[in-house]
Design an enzyme around this catalytic site. Structure first.
Site, PDB file in Angstrom:
ATOM      1  N   CYS A   1     -12.224  -7.477  14.491  1.00 27.00           N
ATOM      2  CA  CYS A   1     -11.087  -7.561  13.567  1.00 27.00           C
ATOM      3  C   CYS A   1     -11.462  -7.049  12.173  1.00 27.00           C
ATOM      4  O   CYS A   1     -12.456  -7.470  11.593  1.00 27.00           O
ATOM      5  CB  CYS A   1     -10.629  -9.011  13.459  1.00 27.00           C
ATOM      6  SG  CYS A   1      -9.309  -9.212  12.244  1.00 27.00           S
TER       7      CYS A   1
ATOM      8  N   ASP B   1     -12.428   0.071  12.380  1.00 30.09           N
ATOM      9  CA  ASP B   1     -12.671  -0.008  10.932  1.00 30.09           C
ATOM     10  C   ASP B   1     -14.087  -0.504  10.644  1.00 30.09           C
ATOM     11  O   ASP B   1     -14.736  -1.111  11.492  1.00 30.09           O
ATOM     12  CB  ASP B   1     -11.637  -0.952  10.295  1.00 30.09           C
ATOM     13  CG  ASP B   1     -10.239  -0.370  10.389  1.00 30.09           C
ATOM     14  OD1 ASP B   1     -10.052   0.770   9.943  1.00 30.09           O
ATOM     15  OD2 ASP B   1      -9.348  -1.052  10.943  1.00 30.09           O
TER      16      ASP B   1
ATOM     17  N   ARG C   1       7.156  -0.083   2.201  1.00 31.04           N
ATOM     18  CA  ARG C   1       6.893  -1.228   3.075  1.00 31.04           C
ATOM     19  C   ARG C   1       5.755  -2.081   2.535  1.00 31.04           C
ATOM     20  O   ARG C   1       4.881  -1.578   1.834  1.00 31.04           O
ATOM     21  CB  ARG C   1       6.590  -0.780   4.502  1.00 31.04           C
ATOM     22  CG  ARG C   1       5.447   0.224   4.613  1.00 31.04           C
ATOM     23  CD  ARG C   1       5.662   1.087   5.867  1.00 31.04           C
ATOM     24  NE  ARG C   1       4.605   2.044   6.111  1.00 31.04           N
ATOM     25  CZ  ARG C   1       4.571   3.265   5.566  1.00 31.04           C
ATOM     26  NH1 ARG C   1       5.501   3.654   4.714  1.00 31.04           N
ATOM     27  NH2 ARG C   1       3.583   4.092   5.865  1.00 31.04           N
TER      28      ARG C   1
ATOM     29  N   CYS D   1     -10.583 -11.658  17.499  1.00 32.85           N
ATOM     30  CA  CYS D   1     -11.172 -10.445  18.059  1.00 32.85           C
ATOM     31  C   CYS D   1     -12.461 -10.151  17.311  1.00 32.85           C
ATOM     32  O   CYS D   1     -12.485 -10.198  16.074  1.00 32.85           O
ATOM     33  CB  CYS D   1     -10.191  -9.285  17.914  1.00 32.85           C
ATOM     34  SG  CYS D   1      -8.522  -9.708  18.468  1.00 32.85           S
TER      35      CYS D   1
ATOM     36  N   ARG E   1       0.832  -1.208   0.000  1.00 35.52           N
ATOM     37  CA  ARG E   1       0.000   0.000   0.000  1.00 35.52           C
ATOM     38  C   ARG E   1       0.869   1.263   0.000  1.00 35.52           C
ATOM     39  O   ARG E   1       0.527   2.252  -0.618  1.00 35.52           O
ATOM     40  CB  ARG E   1      -0.888  -0.017   1.255  1.00 35.52           C
ATOM     41  CG  ARG E   1      -2.059   0.909   1.227  1.00 35.52           C
ATOM     42  CD  ARG E   1      -2.823   0.931   2.565  1.00 35.52           C
ATOM     43  NE  ARG E   1      -2.809  -0.298   3.296  1.00 35.52           N
ATOM     44  CZ  ARG E   1      -3.747  -1.254   3.227  1.00 35.52           C
ATOM     45  NH1 ARG E   1      -4.775  -1.093   2.429  1.00 35.52           N
ATOM     46  NH2 ARG E   1      -3.645  -2.351   3.964  1.00 35.52           N
ATOM     47  N   TYR E   2       1.961   1.228   0.739  1.00 38.58           N
ATOM     48  CA  TYR E   2       2.862   2.380   0.867  1.00 38.58           C
ATOM     49  C   TYR E   2       4.157   2.041   0.134  1.00 38.58           C
ATOM     50  O   TYR E   2       4.555   0.870   0.061  1.00 38.58           O
ATOM     51  CB  TYR E   2       3.187   2.643   2.340  1.00 38.58           C
ATOM     52  CG  TYR E   2       1.974   2.833   3.227  1.00 38.58           C
ATOM     53  CD1 TYR E   2       1.333   4.061   3.316  1.00 38.58           C
ATOM     54  CD2 TYR E   2       1.483   1.774   3.987  1.00 38.58           C
ATOM     55  CE1 TYR E   2       0.230   4.231   4.141  1.00 38.58           C
ATOM     56  CE2 TYR E   2       0.388   1.935   4.814  1.00 38.58           C
ATOM     57  CZ  TYR E   2      -0.239   3.163   4.893  1.00 38.58           C
ATOM     58  OH  TYR E   2      -1.327   3.327   5.708  1.00 38.58           O
TER      59      TYR E   2
ATOM     60  N   ARG F   1      -9.926  -7.711   9.522  1.00 33.50           N
ATOM     61  CA  ARG F   1      -9.691  -8.755   8.506  1.00 33.50           C
ATOM     62  C   ARG F   1     -10.527  -9.993   8.806  1.00 33.50           C
ATOM     63  O   ARG F   1     -10.193 -11.088   8.371  1.00 33.50           O
ATOM     64  CB  ARG F   1      -8.202  -9.141   8.450  1.00 33.50           C
ATOM     65  CG  ARG F   1      -7.316  -8.049   7.949  1.00 33.50           C
ATOM     66  CD  ARG F   1      -6.032  -8.549   7.285  1.00 33.50           C
ATOM     67  NE  ARG F   1      -5.331  -7.409   6.744  1.00 33.50           N
ATOM     68  CZ  ARG F   1      -4.320  -6.788   7.356  1.00 33.50           C
ATOM     69  NH1 ARG F   1      -3.854  -7.244   8.508  1.00 33.50           N
ATOM     70  NH2 ARG F   1      -3.756  -5.730   6.814  1.00 33.50           N
TER      71      ARG F   1
ATOM     72  N   LYS G   1      -3.398   5.041   6.171  1.00 31.74           N
ATOM     73  CA  LYS G   1      -3.770   5.613   7.479  1.00 31.74           C
ATOM     74  C   LYS G   1      -3.548   7.117   7.465  1.00 31.74           C
ATOM     75  O   LYS G   1      -2.563   7.589   6.897  1.00 31.74           O
ATOM     76  CB  LYS G   1      -2.831   5.080   8.560  1.00 31.74           C
ATOM     77  CG  LYS G   1      -3.135   3.704   9.035  1.00 31.74           C
ATOM     78  CD  LYS G   1      -2.152   3.328  10.129  1.00 31.74           C
ATOM     79  CE  LYS G   1      -2.207   1.832  10.358  1.00 31.74           C
ATOM     80  NZ  LYS G   1      -1.879   1.074   9.145  1.00 31.74           N
TER      81      LYS G   1
ATOM     82  N   CYS H   1      -4.984 -17.110  14.156  1.00 29.87           N
ATOM     83  CA  CYS H   1      -4.659 -16.253  15.304  1.00 29.87           C
ATOM     84  C   CYS H   1      -4.825 -17.086  16.578  1.00 29.87           C
ATOM     85  O   CYS H   1      -5.541 -18.090  16.592  1.00 29.87           O
ATOM     86  CB  CYS H   1      -5.629 -15.083  15.399  1.00 29.87           C
ATOM     87  SG  CYS H   1      -5.569 -13.986  13.980  1.00 29.87           S
TER      88      CYS H   1
ATOM     89  N   ASP I   1      -7.748   4.238   9.201  1.00 30.35           N
ATOM     90  CA  ASP I   1      -7.430   3.655   7.903  1.00 30.35           C
ATOM     91  C   ASP I   1      -8.544   4.062   6.951  1.00 30.35           C
ATOM     92  O   ASP I   1      -9.711   3.691   7.156  1.00 30.35           O
ATOM     93  CB  ASP I   1      -7.365   2.127   8.016  1.00 30.35           C
ATOM     94  CG  ASP I   1      -5.933   1.636   7.998  1.00 30.35           C
ATOM     95  OD1 ASP I   1      -5.263   1.834   6.983  1.00 30.35           O
ATOM     96  OD2 ASP I   1      -5.506   1.070   9.016  1.00 30.35           O
TER      97      ASP I   1
HETATM   98  S1  SF4 Z   1      -7.213  -8.244  15.285  1.00 28.33           S
HETATM   99 FE1  SF4 Z   1      -7.683  -9.850  13.783  1.00 28.33          FE
HETATM  100  S2  SF4 Z   1      -5.682 -10.492  13.001  1.00 28.33           S
HETATM  101 FE2  SF4 Z   1      -5.309  -9.417  14.926  1.00 28.33          FE
HETATM  102  S3  SF4 Z   1      -5.315 -11.027  16.523  1.00 28.33           S
HETATM  103 FE3  SF4 Z   1      -7.377 -10.180  16.429  1.00 28.33          FE
HETATM  104  S4  SF4 Z   1      -8.443 -11.554  15.026  1.00 28.33           S
HETATM  105 FE4  SF4 Z   1      -6.266 -11.888  14.680  1.00 28.33          FE
END
Ligand code: SF4
Length: 359
Positions: free
Chosen positions: A121, A283, A105, A118, A101-102, A123, A327, A114, A320
């Site tokens: 999340c 997000d 990096r 979360c 994206r940048y 993603r 960002k 994971c 973002d």
């Molecule tokens: S934010 Fe998403 S990628 Fe990061 S630990 Fe939690 S579930 Fe996994």
């Protein structure tokens, strides 16, 4: 079952909660919500490690640890502005596993897995056990992309969570990156030191280090209670191994969206020798509206942090931009122009002062 077997079962090591039946047994899935939670769990991955389960106060209906990890029926409500790729990873993915994206990096997504999942999340639609991992040939192509782009100075290992990989696999990937001359910095984004501190072993620490390259570990933590004694020890092992640590946190309703909770988190991080780096505005991931705050509320909190806490405790509040535009800082502005061409600058008490125009 013999008495001895019964004893073994009673003393069984606590396990990561992954299924709704696990949550039921742990008292984390109310009977009247089970049907809805089944639908949530069918859509988005669930995992709550013993370290996080132990922290949950079941008597508190808005427990800040539970809010982060226990599925909620509210996740079934998707707003029109929410998308499965809220920060536009796909638009910047030239090969599988890479997000460029940048200019200087790239992200390298080594695994979709994971330690914990979360509920907010960004993603969430791209991670979990249902998502195909990067194959060895796809990893080779991702590394070849990095090698072919001399402008790439930093590679950020993310996922998923790269620290769920074995030390051997992670070490191999890091060694291959370190062999690319123009890659100078390797950064890892992880929840593991808080979610599963025992994974931070001497073997893992050896795997993280690459001769001649700088490794940074960025811890994702959102509440001071996540920094248990075991988590603090895990972070100390990382820092003592010569690996600097930064943090990123997500501003979350009912978790850290008041000055005391946010301040306590930032102080706990700094006490662990972790420099607060980013405070992310939530997000637009599907089914996460109940965890987002307003930007105005976020700015007010950041303003209050600046007044009360050491400069070490000040993260950059960022958003973002949806669509993949990167960002941008969205913290409060303390400087305005005055009528005479000079400036008005606000101090931490909210009082305004003049600063002269350039001569
Ligand atoms: S934010 Fe998403 S990628 Fe990061 S630990 Fe939690 S579930 Fe996994």
């Amino acid at each position: 079952m013999t008495v001895r077997e019964k004893g073994c079962a009673m003393n069984a090591a606590p396990k990561t909660l992954r299924r709704l039946s696990d949550l039921r047994e742990a008292g984390l899935a109310p009977a009247d919500k089970r049907a809805a939670l089944e639908r949530v769990a069918a859509q988005y991955a669930v995992a709550i490690t013993p370290a996080m389960t132990e922290l949950i106060d079941r008597a508190d209906p808005r427990d800040p640890i539970a809010r982060q990890f226990v599925p909620d029926a509210a996740e079934l409500g998707v707003r029109p502005e929410e998308t499965s790729d809220p920060i536009g990873d796909r638009a910047h993915s030239p090969v599988a596993g890479i997000v460029h994206r940048y200019p200087d990096r790239v992200l390298l997504k080594l695994t979709p897995l994971c330690a914990v999942y979360c509920r907010f999340c960004f993603r969430r639609a791209m991670i979990g056990p249902g998502v195909k991992p990067l194959t060895p040939s796809a990893l080779g192509a991702a590394l070849a992309y990095v090698a072919a782009h001399p402008e790439i100075w930093e590679v950020i290992l993310t996922g998923g969570d790269p620290l769920v990989l074995s030390a051997r696999r992670l070490g191999q990937a890091i060694s291959r990156l370190a062999a690319i001359d123009h890659v100078k910095v390797i950064r890892l984004h992880t929840r593991v030191p808080v979610a599963d501190p025992a994974r931070v072993t001497p073997e893992l620490l050896r795997a993280l280090k690459a001769s001649g390259k700088a490794t940074y570990v960025v811890l994702h933590a959102n509440h001071a209670r996540e920094l248990t004694a075991a988590a603090r020890e895990a972070c100390a092992r990382i820092v003592d191994a010569g690996i600097p640590m930064l943090s990123q946190s997500v501003l979350l309703d009912g978790v850290n969206d008041d000055p005391q909770a946010l301040g306590a988190l930032m102080r706990a991080l700094v006490e662990c020798r972790i420099k607060p780096y980013y405070l992310h505005h939530g997000d637009l991931a599907p089914g996460t509206a109940h965890l987002r705050t307003s930007i105005e509320h976020g700015q007010k909190l950041v303003r209050e942090l600046r007044g009360r806490l050491s400069g070490l405790c000040q993260p950059s509040y960022v958003l973002d931009i949806p669509g993949g535009y990167g960002k941008s800082p969205i913290g409060p502005n303390y400087l305005t122009r005055d009528e005479a061409g000079g400036y008005r600058i606000e101090d931490f008490n909210g009082d305004l002062h003049c600063y002269p125009p350039p001569t």
